[in-house]
Design a protein around this motif. Structure first.
Motif, PDB file in Angstrom:
ATOM      1  N   LYS A   2       0.834  -1.263   0.006  1.00 32.04           N
ATOM      2  CA  LYS A   2       0.026  -0.115  -0.037  1.00 32.04           C
ATOM      3  C   LYS A   2       0.869   1.122   0.060  1.00 32.04           C
ATOM      4  O   LYS A   2       1.658   1.383   0.938  1.00 32.04           O
ATOM      5  N   LYS A   8      -3.730   9.895  -1.990  1.00 38.06           N
ATOM      6  CA  LYS A   8      -4.263   8.752  -1.788  1.00 38.06           C
ATOM      7  C   LYS A   8      -3.404   7.444  -1.763  1.00 38.06           C
ATOM      8  O   LYS A   8      -2.218   7.566  -1.840  1.00 38.06           O
ATOM      9  N   TYR A  10      -2.801   3.666  -2.458  1.00 36.91           N
ATOM     10  CA  TYR A  10      -3.033   2.861  -3.700  1.00 36.91           C
ATOM     11  C   TYR A  10      -2.290   1.441  -3.331  1.00 36.91           C
ATOM     12  O   TYR A  10      -1.244   1.366  -2.533  1.00 36.91           O
ATOM     13  N   ASP A  11      -3.152   0.227  -3.456  1.00 33.15           N
ATOM     14  CA  ASP A  11      -2.700  -0.999  -3.002  1.00 33.15           C
ATOM     15  C   ASP A  11      -2.175  -1.762  -4.587  1.00 33.15           C
ATOM     16  O   ASP A  11      -3.223  -2.130  -5.414  1.00 33.15           O
ATOM     17  N   THR A  12      -0.829  -2.293  -4.344  1.00 37.24           N
ATOM     18  CA  THR A  12      -0.342  -3.029  -5.705  1.00 37.24           C
ATOM     19  C   THR A  12      -0.938  -4.470  -5.640  1.00 37.24           C
ATOM     20  O   THR A  12      -0.804  -5.108  -6.484  1.00 37.24           O
ATOM     21  N   GLN A  15      -4.593  -3.183  -7.493  1.00 38.46           N
ATOM     22  CA  GLN A  15      -4.272  -2.336  -8.954  1.00 38.46           C
ATOM     23  C   GLN A  15      -3.029  -2.770  -9.463  1.00 38.46           C
ATOM     24  O   GLN A  15      -2.173  -2.872  -8.821  1.00 38.46           O
ATOM     25  N   ILE A  17       0.401  -1.782 -11.928  1.00 38.48           N
ATOM     26  CA  ILE A  17       1.089  -0.577 -11.663  1.00 38.48           C
ATOM     27  C   ILE A  17       0.583   0.491 -12.837  1.00 38.48           C
ATOM     28  O   ILE A  17       0.364   1.854 -12.429  1.00 38.48           O
ATOM     29  N   GLU A  19      -2.611   1.038 -13.674  1.00 40.71           N
ATOM     30  CA  GLU A  19      -3.909   1.503 -13.305  1.00 40.71           C
ATOM     31  C   GLU A  19      -3.478   2.679 -12.343  1.00 40.71           C
ATOM     32  O   GLU A  19      -3.981   3.484 -12.119  1.00 40.71           O
ATOM     33  N   ILE A  20      -2.456   2.247 -11.273  1.00 36.41           N
ATOM     34  CA  ILE A  20      -2.039   3.371 -10.382  1.00 36.41           C
ATOM     35  C   ILE A  20      -1.014   4.368 -11.192  1.00 36.41           C
ATOM     36  O   ILE A  20      -1.678   5.626 -10.845  1.00 36.41           O
ATOM     37  N   GLU A  21      -0.646   4.373 -12.210  1.00 37.57           N
ATOM     38  CA  GLU A  21       0.027   5.502 -12.814  1.00 37.57           C
ATOM     39  C   GLU A  21      -1.123   6.072 -13.454  1.00 37.57           C
ATOM     40  O   GLU A  21      -0.768   7.631 -13.249  1.00 37.57           O
ATOM     41  N   VAL A  24      -2.807   8.284 -10.576  1.00 34.80           N
ATOM     42  CA  VAL A  24      -2.092   9.432 -10.046  1.00 34.80           C
ATOM     43  C   VAL A  24      -1.689  10.517 -11.193  1.00 34.80           C
ATOM     44  O   VAL A  24      -1.892  11.644 -10.787  1.00 34.80           O
TER      45      VAL A  24
END
Length: 144
Positions: A2, A8, A10-12, A15, A17, A19-21, A24
């Motif tokens: 996390k 925020k 984000y939980d790897t 999600q 990488i 999706e997180i990128e 953000v």
């Protein structure tokens, strides 16, 4: 893992990488303007590197990139003041950004970042450090 990135968690594990990128990047585009900052995330074992690509020359701002972080970079990384988000462990009060260049010691920023990440529910951080140059700021975080 996390991760605390730009206001925020984000939980790897939930999600990718990519999706997180994208999430953000969308926040950064809304926060500072489209095409001003490009975000990339890399993980290797228990170390995460967050790349915030932006053109900014610290030497012209009277800041030492080995010791200091300017207020704008601190706000980009943390998302403080974005959409009403306030850091649980607050950054020092900054003058109105845009007219006065404000910087703080990297060690102070990193302690505030770690404390806020902990309060927000991010994975436990063993260590974190910054690399700053004229093209990017990189926050590397080693998890426990």
């Amino acid at each position: 893992m996390k991760l605390f990135i730009t206001s925020k968690i984000y939980d790897t594990e939930k999600q990718t990488i990519a999706e997180i990128e994208k999430a953000v990047q969308d926040d950064l585009d809304n926060m500072v303007g489209k095409d001003k900052v490009e975000f990339k995330l890399c993980t290797l074992g228990n170390v995460v590197a967050m790349f915030f690509n932006r053109p900014l020359e610290y030497s012209t701002l009277g800041a030492d990139p080995r010791e200091s972080i300017i207020g704008e970079d601190a706000l980009i990384i943390t998302g403080d003041r974005y959409n009403g988000f306030i850091m649980p462990s607050p950054l020092p009060p900054m003058p109105y950004l845009g007219h006065i260049i404000y910087n703080l010691e990297q060690s102070d920023f990193l302690e505030i970042y770690k404390e806020s990440a902990k309060i927000l529910g991010a994975s436990k951080i063993r260590d974190c450090w910054l690399e700053i140059n004229s093209n990017m700021i990189v926050l590397r975080v080693q998890m426990k």
